[in-house]
Design an enzyme around this catalytic site. Structure first.
Site, PDB file in Angstrom:
ATOM      1  N   TYR A   1      -1.329   0.596  10.846  1.00 45.60           N
ATOM      2  CA  TYR A   1      -1.652  -0.097   9.582  1.00 45.60           C
ATOM      3  C   TYR A   1      -0.439  -0.066   8.642  1.00 45.60           C
ATOM      4  CZ  TYR A   1      -3.620  -0.725   4.891  1.00 45.60           C
ATOM      5  OH  TYR A   1      -3.853  -1.138   3.603  1.00 45.60           O
TER       6      TYR A   1
ATOM      7  N   LYS B   1       1.867  -3.208   7.348  1.00 48.85           N
ATOM      8  CA  LYS B   1       1.958  -3.504   5.907  1.00 48.85           C
ATOM      9  C   LYS B   1       3.409  -3.491   5.429  1.00 48.85           C
ATOM     10  CE  LYS B   1      -2.152  -4.254   4.047  1.00 48.85           C
ATOM     11  NZ  LYS B   1      -2.468  -5.320   3.076  1.00 48.85           N
TER      12      LYS B   1
ATOM     13  N   GLU C   1       0.155   3.665   1.761  1.00 44.32           N
ATOM     14  CA  GLU C   1       0.196   4.108   3.155  1.00 44.32           C
ATOM     15  C   GLU C   1       1.601   3.897   3.731  1.00 44.32           C
ATOM     16  OE1 GLU C   1      -2.294   5.692   4.742  1.00 44.32           O
ATOM     17  OE2 GLU C   1      -1.600   5.591   6.816  1.00 44.32           O
TER      18      GLU C   1
ATOM     19  N   THR D   1       0.805  -1.230   0.000  1.00 45.78           N
ATOM     20  CA  THR D   1       0.000   0.000   0.000  1.00 45.78           C
ATOM     21  C   THR D   1       0.834   1.276   0.000  1.00 45.78           C
ATOM     22  OG1 THR D   1      -1.412   1.358   1.440  1.00 45.78           O
ATOM     23  CG2 THR D   1      -0.173  -0.365   2.518  1.00 45.78           C
TER      24      THR D   1
END
Ligand code: NAP
Ligand code: G4F
Length: 331
Positions: free
Chosen positions: A151, A155, A129, A127
């Protein structure tokens, strides 16, 4: 027709059904790992008309034995790991769960393949992110990571363990660094769908206002249906690799919201309320991807503009809300 077998985790989420449909159309046998839930979690598969075509296998990403069982049953040529606790805001409330599902459990998938099916090609749902506090104006595969949420941190582990198993054991394991992608199947907690659902309700008279947090944040938003094609293309390459998948255009939450209201001839400023409750402990202020490598090596390019995407989402929510209101009248 390919005659290949695929195993998808996260089959009931937003991306799973689009990917499953793409693979079914190509002649794959599609297996979906499905976690036991008390309430219905197959509405997206039904909406795409493919629920009856998936071979479901019970399992949970946190249960390594269920992944081994799934791999042995599905005998997959391709394994797409889409399952995750994917809502960034919730990752501050459930950091350990998020770390387990989004981080450690990726190793459960990779170990199942290393030990029982090393020929299977693997896709990891990484991601944008992970770029978090961005270290370059446009982020590509070489941009350093700086995650800003539990998160993103989890990841990052999933990303690097995928790279590591490729380099250590020669697994065909690829990581797709996907920027935000949305669709009418998006979960209601994410900002685009929260907005399109609210716009539909306001237009049809069942809601009065829309409460949002940081509307200055900028995201590079694309259409999920375009992005699952990139996942498949990654696993068709001779060499596994990592790819940024993005549109190369960034837009504020404010402007995305304005597009949604204008789609039904309403003015955003008449309905929008800023509510600090939706601010995050640490924010990713801006994301802007550079998908040049995917374009050059995969021949992939996004096909859907943000206006088309948000328009389709608002239209889908207008249909849903109208049906809901009609059902209330006739009940
Ligand atoms: P999503 O709609 O939140 O779907 C997540 C899926 O994971 C659901 O099917 C969920 O099952 C399943 N799941 C959650 N915990 C599980 C567990 N312990 N065991 C088995 N399954 C579990 O996410 P999405 O938008 O489709 O995204 C797919 C993947 O791409 C995720 O890994 C996400 O982090 C990543 N990603 C998404 C975006 C984006 O913009 N959409 C961008 C970059 C990366 P239930 O339905 O039963 O809860
Ligand atoms: O829609 P969001 O919740 O998505 P976010 O946090 O960017 O995460 C999504 O994209 C990631 C890829 O970059 C995925 F990995 C992840 O799984 C997920 O799919 O929030 C987008 C922006 C944020 O800056 C947030 O602070 O919108 C801002 N925002 C403002 N008001 C809001 C709200 N977000 C939500 N969910 N709800 C609000 O009321």
């Amino acid at each position: 027709m390919s005659g290949k077998s695929a195993l998808i985790t996260g089959i009931t989420g937003q991306d799973g059904p689009y990917l499953a449909k793409l693979l079914l159309d190509k002649g794959y046998r599609v297996h979906g790992l499905i976690a036991r839930r008390a309430s219905d979690n197959q509405w997206r598969l039904r909406e795409l008309g493919i629920a009856g075509e998936i071979k479901f296998i019970d399992g949970d990403l946190t249960d390594a034995s269920s992944l081994i069982r799934a791999v042995n049953l599905a005998k997959p040529d391709e394994f797409y790991n889409l399952a995750a606790q994917s809502f960034v805001a919730a990752s501050w409330d459930q950091p350990l769960l998020t770390a387990t599902v989004n981080g450690l459990a990726v190793t459960h998938c990779l170990e199942a393949l290393r030990q029982f099916s090393p020929h299977t090609r693997f896709y990891q749902a990484s991601t944008s992110e992970m770029f978090g506090l961005i270290q370059a104006e446009r982020q590509d595969e070489k941009t350093p990571f700086y995650p800003r949420s539990p998160y993103g941190v989890a990841k990052l582990y999933g990303h690097w363990i995928t790279v590591n198993y490729r380099e250590s054991f020669g697994l065909h394991a690829s990581s797709g660094i996907l920027f935000n992608h949305e669709s009418p199947l998006r979960g209601i907690e994410f900002v685009t769908r929260k907005v399109t659902d609210a716009v539909a309700r306001i237009k049809l008279g069942s809601q009065r206002e829309l409460r949002l947090g940081n509307i200055d944040a900028k995201r590079d938003w694309g259409f999920a249906g375009d992005y699952v094609e990139a996942m498949w293309l990654m696993l068709q390459q001779d060499q596994a690799d990592d790819y940024v998948i993005a549109t190369g255009v960034t837009t504020t939450v404010r402007d995305m919201c304005r597009i949604a209201f204008r789609h039904v001839d309403l003015e955003m400023d008449d309905y929008l309320v800023i509510d600090p409750k939706f601010f995050r402990p640490a924010e990713v202020e801006v994301l802007l991807g550079n998908p040049a490598k995917a374009r050059a090596k995969l021949g992939w390019a996004p096909k859907t503009s943000l206006e088309q995407l948000i328009g389709a989402m608002v239209d889908a929510d207008l249909r849903r809300v109208a049906a809901e209101l009609q059902a209330r009248v006739t009940a």
